[in-house]
Design a protein around this motif. Structure first.
Motif: not given
Length: 203
Positions: A59-62, A65-76, A115-121, A123-127
């Motif tokens: 839906g957006s660029k963020d 970003l959300h999915e970049v980390y999300g796929r790792v977190l799902r695996l873990q 992700f950790f370098r950019s997670m402040h970008h 939005g509130p819901e995804k954060d």
């Protein structure tokens, strides 16, 4: 997050080729240029797709970003659930889980660093969503420590939350020093950190 709008997962590990290509391209550009300096147009041009294709999956660029980390977190999370539910002594289950999160973080180090370098970008819901998912992971990990403390296997005078912060502080720090061509393999780093954790917990 499996089976989300982006189409990168459906709960059985399969992915859609266009979404996968977009995610791989975005990950590379975010790593090379930084999230805030990478435009949607650059991503679609490099991936060889249209903006319409990107917005079909993300839906957006963020979302990317959300999915970049999300796929790792799902695996873990999947792997932690496996270790935590195994038929083994709690000390072994905790050690396996503690080592695995190190290995999977190193194997996906670009993703976690981005992700950790950019997670402040985000939005509130995804954060909020990411923080809830990480909290679930940490709570399952903490439950192993608390189980060992109740049974007398681990020292009970150390707050379990502090133990979790101790281990994951080391994990989150990996991106600042680990190098693929360094003297230690991912498994060796994982074994050392897991052993340090267990030593700290012994009564």
């Amino acid at each position: 997050m499996a089976g989300t709008k982006d189409g990168t997962g459906n709960g059985n590990g399969s992915t859609k080729p266009v979404a996968r290509r977009l995610l791989a391209t975005a990950t590379r550009l975010f790593a090379e240029q930084g999230y805030d300096r990478t435009s949607v147009q650059e991503i679609v041009d490099a991936a060889g797709v249209t903006k319409g294709a990107l917005y079909h999956y993300f839906g957006s660029k963020d979302d990317l970003l959300h999915e970049v980390y999300g796929r790792v977190l799902r695996l873990q999370q999947e792997r932690l659930d496996h270790f935590a539910g195994a038929d083994a002594p709690v000390e072994q289950r905790l050690r396996d889980a503690a080592a695995d999160v190190v290995v999977t973080t190193i194997e996906n180090l670009d993703d976690t660093k981005i992700f950790f370098r950019s997670m402040h970008h985000l939005g509130p819901e995804k954060d909020k969503q990411v923080r809830a998912e990480r909290r679930r992971y940490h709570e399952r990990f903490r439950a192993l420590i608390e189980e060992g403390q109740r049974s007398g296997v681990f020292a009970a005078d150390i707050p379990a939350d502090l133990v979790v912060d101790y281990h994951f502080g080391s994990v989150h720090h990996l991106g600042t020093w680990y190098r693929e061509n360094g003297p230690l393999t991912p498994q060796q780093v994982a074994d050392h950190l897991a052993d340090l954790l267990l030593r700290a917990l012994r009564p």
